[in-house]
Design a protein around this motif. Sequence first.
Motif, PDB file in Angstrom:
ATOM      1  N   GLN A  47       0.848  -1.200   0.000  1.00 57.95           N
ATOM      2  CA  GLN A  47       0.000   0.000   0.000  1.00 57.95           C
ATOM      3  C   GLN A  47       0.874   1.237   0.000  1.00 57.95           C
ATOM      4  O   GLN A  47       1.927   1.285   0.635  1.00 57.95           O
ATOM      5  N   SER A  60       3.535   0.813   2.996  1.00 60.33           N
ATOM      6  CA  SER A  60       3.382  -0.255   3.984  1.00 60.33           C
ATOM      7  C   SER A  60       3.118  -1.570   3.245  1.00 60.33           C
ATOM      8  O   SER A  60       2.688  -1.584   2.083  1.00 60.33           O
ATOM      9  N   TRP A  74      -6.646  -7.280   8.820  1.00 61.13           N
ATOM     10  CA  TRP A  74      -5.714  -6.450   8.042  1.00 61.13           C
ATOM     11  C   TRP A  74      -4.432  -6.389   8.854  1.00 61.13           C
ATOM     12  O   TRP A  74      -4.360  -5.736   9.869  1.00 61.13           O
ATOM     13  N   VAL A  76      -0.534  -5.384   9.063  1.00 57.12           N
ATOM     14  CA  VAL A  76       0.580  -4.630   8.486  1.00 57.12           C
ATOM     15  C   VAL A  76       1.871  -5.184   9.066  1.00 57.12           C
ATOM     16  O   VAL A  76       1.986  -5.384  10.275  1.00 57.12           O
ATOM     17  N   PRO A  79       5.685  -0.608   7.851  1.00 52.74           N
ATOM     18  CA  PRO A  79       6.941  -0.346   8.559  1.00 52.74           C
ATOM     19  C   PRO A  79       6.997  -0.923   9.972  1.00 52.74           C
ATOM     20  O   PRO A  79       8.068  -0.997  10.570  1.00 52.74           O
ATOM     21  N   SER A  80       5.826  -1.285  10.531  1.00 54.86           N
ATOM     22  CA  SER A  80       5.816  -1.787  11.900  1.00 54.86           C
ATOM     23  C   SER A  80       4.620  -2.710  12.044  1.00 54.86           C
ATOM     24  O   SER A  80       3.601  -2.527  11.358  1.00 54.86           O
ATOM     25  N   LEU A  82       1.225  -4.127  12.844  1.00 56.26           N
ATOM     26  CA  LEU A  82      -0.061  -3.536  13.227  1.00 56.26           C
ATOM     27  C   LEU A  82      -1.144  -4.478  12.740  1.00 56.26           C
ATOM     28  O   LEU A  82      -1.124  -4.898  11.577  1.00 56.26           O
ATOM     29  N   VAL A  84      -5.352  -5.088  12.512  1.00 55.83           N
ATOM     30  CA  VAL A  84      -6.723  -4.598  12.680  1.00 55.83           C
ATOM     31  C   VAL A  84      -7.638  -5.727  12.279  1.00 55.83           C
ATOM     32  O   VAL A  84      -7.545  -6.255  11.162  1.00 55.83           O
ATOM     33  N   LEU A  93      -7.575  -4.020  17.703  1.00 60.12           N
ATOM     34  CA  LEU A  93      -6.385  -3.374  17.162  1.00 60.12           C
ATOM     35  C   LEU A  93      -5.191  -3.755  18.030  1.00 60.12           C
ATOM     36  O   LEU A  93      -5.234  -3.597  19.239  1.00 60.12           O
ATOM     37  N   GLU A  95      -0.826  -3.303  18.167  1.00 60.64           N
ATOM     38  CA  GLU A  95       0.343  -2.702  17.519  1.00 60.64           C
ATOM     39  C   GLU A  95       1.541  -2.823  18.438  1.00 60.64           C
ATOM     40  O   GLU A  95       1.410  -3.001  19.644  1.00 60.64           O
ATOM     41  N   ASP A 100       6.265  -2.655  24.211  1.00 60.18           N
ATOM     42  CA  ASP A 100       5.548  -1.561  23.558  1.00 60.18           C
ATOM     43  C   ASP A 100       4.229  -2.003  22.957  1.00 60.18           C
ATOM     44  O   ASP A 100       3.548  -1.233  22.292  1.00 60.18           O
ATOM     45  N   ARG A 102       0.502  -2.722  22.312  1.00 61.23           N
ATOM     46  CA  ARG A 102      -0.743  -2.125  22.826  1.00 61.23           C
ATOM     47  C   ARG A 102      -1.917  -2.757  22.131  1.00 61.23           C
ATOM     48  O   ARG A 102      -1.849  -3.046  20.926  1.00 61.23           O
ATOM     49  N   GLU A 104      -6.242  -2.522  21.635  1.00 59.03           N
ATOM     50  CA  GLU A 104      -7.487  -1.765  21.838  1.00 59.03           C
ATOM     51  C   GLU A 104      -8.639  -2.544  21.239  1.00 59.03           C
ATOM     52  O   GLU A 104      -8.477  -3.178  20.184  1.00 59.03           O
ATOM     53  N   LEU A 120     -12.078   3.581   9.043  1.00 60.43           N
ATOM     54  CA  LEU A 120     -11.363   2.321   9.212  1.00 60.43           C
ATOM     55  C   LEU A 120     -12.309   1.144   9.032  1.00 60.43           C
ATOM     56  O   LEU A 120     -12.026   0.206   8.270  1.00 60.43           O
TER      57      LEU A 120
ATOM     58  N   ASP B 164       8.118   4.093  13.446  1.00 55.11           N
ATOM     59  CA  ASP B 164       7.591   3.096  12.505  1.00 55.11           C
ATOM     60  C   ASP B 164       6.171   2.695  12.879  1.00 55.11           C
ATOM     61  O   ASP B 164       5.304   2.530  12.012  1.00 55.11           O
ATOM     62  N   ALA B 165       5.934   2.531  14.168  1.00 50.56           N
ATOM     63  CA  ALA B 165       4.594   2.161  14.619  1.00 50.56           C
ATOM     64  C   ALA B 165       3.602   3.278  14.290  1.00 50.56           C
ATOM     65  O   ALA B 165       2.468   3.022  13.871  1.00 50.56           O
ATOM     66  N   ALA B 168       2.833   3.103  10.654  1.00 45.04           N
ATOM     67  CA  ALA B 168       1.927   1.987  10.349  1.00 45.04           C
ATOM     68  C   ALA B 168       0.489   2.404  10.627  1.00 45.04           C
ATOM     69  O   ALA B 168      -0.430   2.125   9.848  1.00 45.04           O
ATOM     70  N   PRO B 173      -6.823   4.474   6.961  1.00 49.12           N
ATOM     71  CA  PRO B 173      -7.642   5.660   6.661  1.00 49.12           C
ATOM     72  C   PRO B 173      -8.099   6.336   7.965  1.00 49.12           C
ATOM     73  O   PRO B 173      -9.045   5.905   8.594  1.00 49.12           O
TER      74      PRO B 173
END
Lengths: 199, 790
Positions: A47, A60, A74, A76, A79-80, A82, A84, A93, A95, A100, A102, A104, A120, B164-165, B168, B173
């Motif tokens: 993307q 990404s 979804w 990712v 770059p990091s 993630l 969803v 969610l 990440e 680090d 987290r 949600e 989203l 980076d996070a 991401a 959107p």
Amino acid sequence: MFIAFWVGWALACFCAAGQGKPISEQELAARLKHYRGIPDLRVGFRQIKWMGDMGIRIESRGELRLQRPDKVTWRVTKPSPLLVRLDGGHIHLEEGEGSDRRVEDFSTGALQGDRGARALAGMIAWLELDAHAIASRYEIREVGPRTFRFIPRSGTDAFTGLELRLSPDGNLDRMVIDEASRDRLEIDFGRPRPARASN
Amino acid sequence: MRPRTGIVSAALAGIGLGAALWVGAALWAGSAAWAGAPAWLDRSQAIFLPRELSEKLAAQQRFPIFWWNFLILDEAGGGAGGDRSGGDRSGGDKADGLARARQACEYLREEGQGVIARSGCPENLAQFEGIVRDWARDYPLRSTLEGVGRGPRRWPARLKAAMDAALARASLPLDRSMIELLRADPLGRFHELEEHARRRLHLRIPRVAGFYHDEATHRWVIPVQLAFPPTEGARTRAFLRGLEALGAPWEMVGPHASTLANEGQVTRDLDRVSLAGMTLTALLCLAAAISGRWRLLLLLPPVGVAAGIGVLVTVAFCGSIHGLTLSFGVGIIGLAIDYGLLGALNSGSSRTWRANLMGLLTTLAGLLLLMRSSIPLLRQMMIFSATGLGVVFALFYLLHRLRPGWFRVEPLSLRLEGPGGWESGGWGPGLRLALALGLVGASLAGFVTLRPSLDMMRFNFQSPRAAELGQWLFARLERRPPLIQLSSGAGALDAAASQLDWARRHSIAVENAAVYLPSIAEQGRNLASWRRAFCARGGGDSGLLPRLDATRREFFQPFLSSLHCASLQPFSPESKVAPAYLSDLHSGRQWLTLWFPESDEQSALIRSRFPEAVSLKEIVGAFPLILERELRWMAPTAFLLATLLLFAYYGGAVMAIIALLPFFSGMGVVALGAWLFGLSFSFVSVIGLVMVFGFSFDYGIFATEIPPVIRADPDRRVARAVLTSLGFAALSTISGFAPLLLCRHPVLRDLGQTLFLGAAGTYLGAIWGVPALARAWRRREGRAGEADAK
């Protein structure tokens, strides 16, 4: 004058052709039949998000998993990490990694007023490609071979426009989303893979 | 005497009417204090309290943390009533209520930051951009660089991972406001702010779709922080008009709504008072003109001149004059009309101006004593009134000396002797005297039994609906009212840190700057670690920022700019501009600390350690307490002083005591009003009694001028003159204060009741009691002729 008339008529036809041919819900459903028939789909994506007013381009990569009837993941990876996940009326969610990390969780019903969360949830729901749901909210036009443009019927949608291209075998090939914030998402999908038994 | 007609009379009557209108305009100017005022006209509340307390009261207006209000919507469309539990509530009402709540939030968002600082609207992230940006920018003040990357991961890797996070997330959107948040705070420090925000507002109402919604009462609540203080009523009014235009019955509860309601009611009341007062004054002037006594209208211009000089002197001494001083002080000065009336009607008596002078001195005795009050408003009122009274007395005296013919007026043709006359025998005069003495008895009983209410909150004008909503809402706040403490100067942040440390050791909740920023020393230690990494030895940036590609440099530019060497500076509490996340606690050079004790024991503990911490209720309640404390010695002292003056004037105690009768009869009628009709008796009533004190002594002195012996006053002219002047004086006093009875605001209504009843009772005591007692005493002493001859 005669030449000017024909040039003008040709130009009008050209513009009209650029807007695409309107197609019905049934036609769209027929085009999406193969994609909708896959019960468990995994496909990689790449993307690019364009933030035109800032001149920023975010790239990404990740993987999409679609488990019908209503579970979409979804993930990712660059770059990091993630993740969803849309599952029925819930959004999950995750990440980050390690300390680090987290998590949600929220329901789509509670987020009706949240424009960002609606966007989203809307994007995730789009990946299901439900022709009936799409046709009720969008005007559908075929703008090229296996390429469709979706224009929202109301001005309150999270997206101002969406373009979808299917591969020759009927899978997702490319999706372009124009957000209400004037950002643009261009998503290129790879070849779908059969899903493993475990998640 | 036949009334004069003609052009000259009409012109003079017009001058008198104009003067009356000027006096009325001066009264109205007091009401202008609420609407919009020049710099010399003060309308602050600080004037009610001594300086050390007024600063804390002003804090309520200055610090934005006190600018939160609550918008409340009843699903059924409003109306009086409390809980509406039970009954069938269709989901449609709730859905409609939610839609209206969203509509209101849309309105709040459109109003912009000039009107709305923050709101409890769930999807409005843009309002937090400034706060999050400053919070992320000031991260180096709160934490060392090593704190970015704990454990084996050093900060460059940690910072890169955080970026980076954030990227991401930004690839999804998202709303632009969320994108801006990610740009400013890739480390996600705003989660700390979320925790602080949750601690701040404890509202025991569940949320539906992000909005507060109470199922039992079907009410929706949106907290709103306005961007201006409650005193800016015009802006509050404009905001509420816009809300009303949405078509939903939103109501607002909070300091802005309350201030607007009070100011609005005072303005409406003062408009009503001014209109009624000017109308009555004009009618009196007209009556005077028609009855041929138009010369009495010439008494009005000196009152206006004296009021103007009073304003100048007050502004010169105090720097400004308060609207309340202007409103009530003019009334006090207007009482000097009594002197002019006696001079005009009894100009033939050599005792007239001696009596007038004694009336002035007894009134000034009280005013000069009250000038020693620690309450700035009272001091200012007394300066204004004393100046005005002195000036108008001097003007009257000079004019009567230089132009006696201008003011000479015939008294009313009162029937005094003969059957049915005022002085005739029988039970008539005796009954009147008994009633007057009865009023004196009532006043003595009132001194013992009546205690003024000191509850300041009853003077907060509220509609019944606003009161009901306020009680419903505040019952759901999970915190007791806070204690307020102010600090300023370079040590303010360190003081806040010390307070926070003490609060944590005693498990007491506190909100101050130290919750968000460490002390100057700790900031320095934290910054040192960042400077080592980002500042070159010779100054400037060291270029040690992680090597970033163009995308990251551009996307995180708001965050990266805070890591430039020049940006790594501590925050000084003496800075004029505080970070956005501290703006609620900062005003000018002062910093606010709010203590939240959960029990009386915690309150006591806080006060023992920080004696300057005080609650708003205590600040507001201090005014009547200070007033009561001061009046405990001022009132008896003023009374004693005035009585001593009377002793000296009459050369004996008996006549002095008789002259006091109108004062006691006035107090007696006020007491009867409180007992028989349940009229309120508050500290405002006590202020009214100060004014009653002023004119009651005048009436008593004037009434003792009525000759008791017919031989010395064969045509009863002096008696008619004094009675006429007393009647006109009472009429002008009562008509001047009667319009206050029309007021709905408790302050003005209490004042009006006291003045109206006090004036009526004083008059009755003056004409029913004093002449009869004086006559009886003088007959006993056999000195009636000598008194008149003098």
